[in-house]
Scaffold this motif. Structure first.
Motif, short mmCIF file in Angstrom:
data_model
loop_
_atom_site.label_atom_id
_atom_site.label_comp_id
_atom_site.label_asym_id
_atom_site.label_seq_id
_atom_site.Cartn_x
_atom_site.Cartn_y
_atom_site.Cartn_z
N UNK A 121 -9.81 71.99 -18.30
CA UNK A 121 -9.62 70.77 -19.09
C UNK A 121 -10.93 70.05 -19.40
N UNK A 122 -11.99 70.41 -18.68
CA UNK A 122 -13.27 69.72 -18.87
C UNK A 122 -14.26 70.57 -19.67
N UNK A 123 -14.56 71.74 -19.16
CA UNK A 123 -15.56 72.60 -19.80
C UNK A 123 -14.88 73.75 -20.54
N UNK A 124 -15.69 74.47 -21.33
CA UNK A 124 -15.22 75.69 -22.01
C UNK A 124 -16.00 76.85 -21.40
N UNK A 125 -15.37 77.63 -20.53
CA UNK A 125 -16.09 78.71 -19.84
C UNK A 125 -16.79 79.66 -20.80
N UNK A 126 -17.98 80.11 -20.41
CA UNK A 126 -18.74 81.05 -21.24
C UNK A 126 -17.94 82.32 -21.51
N UNK A 127 -17.14 82.72 -20.52
CA UNK A 127 -16.33 83.93 -20.68
C UNK A 127 -15.40 83.82 -21.87
N UNK A 128 -14.84 82.64 -22.10
CA UNK A 128 -13.92 82.45 -23.22
C UNK A 128 -14.64 82.52 -24.56
N UNK A 129 -15.93 82.16 -24.55
CA UNK A 129 -16.71 82.15 -25.79
C UNK A 129 -17.33 83.50 -26.11
N UNK A 130 -17.40 84.39 -25.11
CA UNK A 130 -18.15 85.62 -25.31
C UNK A 130 -17.31 86.89 -25.18
N UNK A 131 -16.23 86.87 -24.40
CA UNK A 131 -15.47 88.08 -24.12
C UNK A 131 -14.84 88.66 -25.38
N UNK A 132 -15.34 89.80 -25.84
CA UNK A 132 -14.80 90.53 -26.98
C UNK A 132 -14.51 89.61 -28.18
N UNK A 133 -15.38 88.63 -28.37
CA UNK A 133 -15.10 87.63 -29.40
C UNK A 133 -15.15 88.25 -30.80
N UNK A 134 -16.05 89.20 -31.02
CA UNK A 134 -16.14 89.84 -32.33
C UNK A 134 -14.90 90.66 -32.65
N UNK A 135 -14.44 91.45 -31.68
CA UNK A 135 -13.24 92.27 -31.86
C UNK A 135 -12.02 91.39 -32.07
N UNK A 136 -11.91 90.33 -31.26
CA UNK A 136 -10.77 89.42 -31.38
C UNK A 136 -10.76 88.72 -32.73
#
Length: 243
Positions: A87-102
Motif C-alpha cells: 500500500x505504500x511502495x511499488x516493489x521493483x519486482x512489479x515494475x521489472x518482471x517480464x514487463x515487456x512480454x506482459x
C-alpha cells in the motif's frame, strides 16, 4: 462465502487513496496530459481539426503510440500492486518482471478482447455483455500470473463461472461511480476553461482509472480466495507476489 460487491468497491476505494494509489493517479494524469499535448501538436493550431504537416503528424502519432505503450505498462504495474498487500511502495519486482512480454500480451490481447466482445454484440447485446464479463479478468492473469493473453482468457472464463451476474453488477456500479465523478468534475471544468480545464478533467479521469484498476484487482483477489484449494505445486507464485 459469496462474492461481495460492497467489499470489492470499498477495498478499491481504500487502495486508490493509499500512498501508491495516489502515485498511480499522478502517473496516469501526466501520461494523459502528455498525450493530449502531443495530439494537439499533430493538428493545425489554426483550426484544431486539420492534420498538421506530414512530418509533424507522423512524429506526433509515433510519440502518442509510445505514450500508449507506457500507459499499458503502468496498468500492468498497477494491477500487480493492487493485487498484492503493498500500500505504500511499488516493489521493483512489479515494475521489472517480464514487463515487456506482459505489455505486448496486453496490447495484443486488448485487440482480441474488443473483437470478441464486438462479435458477441453482433448477435444482440446479451452475448456481448456475457463475453465482456466472462473474459474481463484476463489482463489481471497476464499481469499478476505472467500468463499469455489466451491463457488469461481461459483462466478468466473459469474464474468468473457461477458469479457472472454479480460481476456484471460490480461493473455497472463502478461505471456509475465513474460517470458521477466525471460529471461532477465537468461542471467546474466548463467555467475554468483552457489549460486548467484540461488538467482537471485528466486528473479526475486518472482517479477513475486507478479506482477501476483497484476494484478489478481486488475483485480478482476475492474471486481467487473463493476458489477450491489447489496443490501448492500447481502455482509458482501467489497472486500479486513474485513467482
Amino acid at each position: 462465502m459469496a462474492f461481495s460487491i460492497i467489499d470489492v468497491m470499498s477495498d478499491g476505494f481504500s487502495r486508490t487513496t493509499e500512498r501508491n494509489g495516489l502515485g498511480f493517479i499522478a502517473v496516469f494524469a501526466v501520461l494523459a496530459l502528455l498525450n493530449a499535448l502531443v495530439t494537439a501538436i499533430g493538428f493545425d493550431p489554426a483550426t484544431g481539426t486539420v492534420p498538421a504537416s506530414g512530418a509533424i503528424a507522423l512524429v506526433a502519432g509515433l510519440v502518442s503510440l509510445v505514450i500508449g505503450i507506457v500507459t499499458i505498462a503502468a496498468v500492468i504495474v498497477a494491477l500487480r500492486t493492487f493485487a498484492s498487500a503493498e500500500t505504500e511502495a511499488i516493489p521493483r519486482e512489479f515494475r521489472r518482471r517480464r514487463i515487456g512480454v506482459a505489455t505486448l500480451n496486453v496490447f495484443v490481447g486488448t485487440i482480441v478482447y474488443v473483437l470478441l466482445v464486438a462479435i458477441g454484440s453482433v448477435f444482440l447485446l446479451i452475448p456481448g455483455l456475457f463475453v465482456l464479463v466472462s473474459l474481463y479478468y484476463w489482463s489481471v492473469f497476464v499481469a499478476v500470473d505472467d500468463q499469455h493473453f489466451f491463457e488469461g482468457f481461459r483462466s478468466s472464463w473459469s474464474l468468473t463461472s457461477g458469479r457472472r451476474l454479480r460481476l456484471f453488477g460490480l461493473g455497472v456500479a463502478v461505471l456509475f461511480v465513474g460517470i458521477v465523478v466525471n460529471g461532477a468534475a465537468g461542471i467546474p471544468a466548463i467555467f475554468l476553461g483552457g489549460v486548467a480545464s484540461l488538467v482537471l478533467t485528466q486528473l479526475v479521469a486518472a482517479v477513475v482509472t486507478v479506482y477501476t484498476l483497484a476494484t478489478t484487482a481486488r475483485a480478482y483477489d476475492q474471486l481467487r480466495s473463493l476458489e477450491p484449494p489447489v496443490d501448492a505445486d500447481a502455482r509458482p507464485g501467489s497472486a500479486g507476489m513474485p513467482a
